[in-house]
Design a protein around this motif. Structure first.
Motif, mmCIF file in Angstrom:
data_model
loop_
_atom_site.group_PDB
_atom_site.id
_atom_site.type_symbol
_atom_site.label_atom_id
_atom_site.label_comp_id
_atom_site.label_asym_id
_atom_site.label_seq_id
_atom_site.Cartn_x
_atom_site.Cartn_y
_atom_site.Cartn_z
ATOM 1 N N LYS A 287 -0.932 -0.335 -0.013
ATOM 2 C CA LYS A 287 -2.005 0.655 0.552
ATOM 3 C C LYS A 287 -3.499 0.794 0.086
ATOM 4 N N GLU A 291 -6.896 1.071 2.392
ATOM 5 C CA GLU A 291 -8.040 2.334 1.836
ATOM 6 C C GLU A 291 -9.066 0.935 1.713
ATOM 7 N N THR A 301 -10.114 8.814 8.070
ATOM 8 C CA THR A 301 -8.110 8.589 7.682
ATOM 9 C C THR A 301 -7.431 9.259 8.504
ATOM 10 N N ASP A 311 -1.833 10.159 10.167
ATOM 11 C CA ASP A 311 -2.442 10.432 9.239
ATOM 12 C C ASP A 311 -2.577 9.206 8.617
ATOM 13 N N ASN A 313 -3.093 9.341 5.332
ATOM 14 C CA ASN A 313 -3.428 9.826 4.165
ATOM 15 C C ASN A 313 -2.153 9.536 3.842
ATOM 16 N N LYS A 314 -1.007 9.629 4.553
ATOM 17 C CA LYS A 314 0.770 9.745 3.978
ATOM 18 C C LYS A 314 1.276 8.974 4.026
#
Length: 505
Positions: A287, A291, A301, A311, A313-314
């Motif tokens: 993760k 990022e 993102t 996505d 972010n998920k």
């Protein structure tokens, strides 16, 4: 035969005419002192001057002619270098006597690479351009470029002649710039985390590190066959045994298998191994890695991928067996029963090999019903032992392993697990793989006695992971064929290549 085309012959004649008047059409000297992007940036203030020109400034740029329009005593060109496109204005009276009519108009054309010197000005159409007072041909192109507006429509030609694709399509160049940045950022990320970059052999005495068919070559001096690297895993883990605690390799791997939208016989990945960590630590660092990439690539993102929206972010996690029913819709009461799975697959008219064990059949169900549905980043965890020959068994669920694969847009991007460091368990797994190979599984793992011997000296608890760079770049650049993120993908030979090979044999 090469160069028989009449248009090529005409260009060759022009190159000869340049030589006749003392101009080398393949010069090796350039006085370029400015890229096109820099020229456009440093002269943007010209728009705000009274005359919208500055004859006291002088720049020399170079690039390929992409557009050529003659207007009697003057011409407009557009030239392109790697950084951008620039319009240049060439007037007869600004060049040496006779040059415009005898050299420029007759022998220079689209595709040629030229060097131009001049001053900045803004045209009546409001375009920052360069007013030429000196022009030099650097390279005469004897093959004409494809017609501008249609470009290269044949994808096969784009892949076979990637140089032509790059000339005609700046978006293609952009994709490969991003690919290069991804590799550079990947290296920087892991170095910043304290990992040591290493290099391991690309020719192996045993085809190991993954389940795949190898390419075979022959070492003449030793008189033995060698296998092109399937994966660097077993060598990298030997380094952990030796005392390194965090290593990575950005590597080329070779697998002798089919080609499709996500598979090429040679591909790039990063593999890293981290002592005193588990696969759960790898989920965290993965993760962080994403990022880091998104921040330094300055990407949103939420990215488009064809008709999908991914996505980033998920990130979610789900065990493989649980995913069969919750995501795949397979009845929950059959997913842990071999005979029920076989009956279910037959009822769905799916090919099923009844000799497969339970873990292998669960893997088949996952491939059929789950994988394509994993759009947002999803860690599939707890893989069966039978399809994870190098992963550590879970302490409580001994039929499962401490492993995950990361899927994005229905494609596997990464594979990771807590490493098996029990030499006796590893030996038994290899023996099971050899039995599978004897039963006809061409991709089963080979026995590697030296690796088992290395484990016998003790390997610290370790977690390891591989991330496919090619597929990752596909996601980041919205490309749907691996060939679009490889500069020179593997291609079926055309007829004259086959004949040449046969002659050589």
């Amino acid at each position: 035969m090469l160069f028989e085309n009449k248009y090529i012959q005409q260009r060759i004649e022009k190159a000869d005419k340049l030589r006749e008047v003392g101009i080398n059409p393949y010069s090796n000297e350039s006085l370029r002192n400015c890229t096109i992007s820099k020229y456009l940036n440093v002269n943007s203030d010209i728009f705000h001057t009274e005359n919208k020109r500055d004859e006291n400034r002088s720049y020399t740029v170079a690039g390929r002619i992409k557009f050529f329009r003659l207007m009697g005593k003057a011409a407009f060109l557009k030239i392109e270098d790697e950084s951008g496109m620039l319009q240049v204005y060439v007037a007869r009276d600004n060049l040496p006597e006779g040059f415009y009519n005898e050299i420029f108009k007759k022998n220079i054309e689209v595709g040629d690479i030229v060097e131009v010197t001049g001053y900045p000005f803004v045209t009546g159409q409001g375009e920052l351009s360069l007013h030429v007072d000196n022009l030099k041909i650097l390279t005469k192109a004897i093959s004409p470029l494809p017609e501008k507006y249609h470009g290269i429509q044949d994808k096969e030609l784009r892949y076979r002649q990637r140089y032509l694709d790059l000339i005609m399509n700046s978006e293609v160049r952009k994709t490969f710039h991003i690919r290069s940045k991804v590799i550079s950022l990947t290296r920087r990320f892991f170095e910043n985390k304290g990992f040591l970059e290493v290099e391991t052999p690309m020719m192996h005495p045993i085809a190991g590190g993954a389940n795949a068919r190898p390419f075979v070559t022959h070492h003449n001096a030793l008189g033995i066959d060698r296998y092109l690297r399937i994966a660097p895993e077993l060598y990298l883990k030997r380094l952990i045994v030796g005392g390194f605690e965090a290593v990575f390799e950005i590597n080329r791997n070779f697998r002798n298998e089919g080609m499709d939208a996500t598979h090429n016989p040679e591909f790039t990945s990063i593999e890293f191994y981290w002592a005193y960590k588990t696969y759960k630590d790898l989920i965290i660092i993965t993760k962080e890695y994403f990022e880091y990439l998104f921040e330094h690539l300055e990407l949103p993102t939420i990215l488009p991928y064809g008709d999908l929206k991914i996505d980033f972010n998920k990130f979610t996690e789900i065990p493989l067996i649980q995913s069969l029913s919750e995501i795949g819709g397979v009845p929950a009461d059959i997913v842990e029963d071999k005979e029920k799975i076989i009956l279910f697959m037959k009822s769905k008219n799916l090919d099923v090999n009844e000799k497969m064990n339970l873990g292998q059949l669960q893997g088949e169900l996952f491939d059929e019903y789950v994988e394509a549905k994993l759009i947002n980043p999803t860690f599939i965890t707890e893989y069966p032992v039978e399809i994870s020959p190098l992963a550590r068994r879970n302490d409580e669920k001994t039929h499962l392993t401490d492993r995950f694969e990361l899927f994005i847009a229905g494609k596997e991007i990464a594979n990771a697990f807590s490493e098996l460091n029990d030499p006796l368990d590893q030996l038994q797994r290899f023996e099971g793989q050899m039995a599978a190979k004897d039963s006809g599984d061409d991709e089963a793992h080979e026995m590697d006695e030296d690796f088992v011997n290395a484990l016998s000296y003790g390997m610290a608890p370790t977690a390891g992971q591989g991330i496919g760079i090619d597929r990752l770049v596909m996601m980041l650049t919205n490309q749907h064929s691996i060939r679009d993120v490889l500069l020179f993908p593997a291609m079926k030979p055309v007829k004259h290549e086959i004949n040449l090979h046969d002659d050589e044999i």
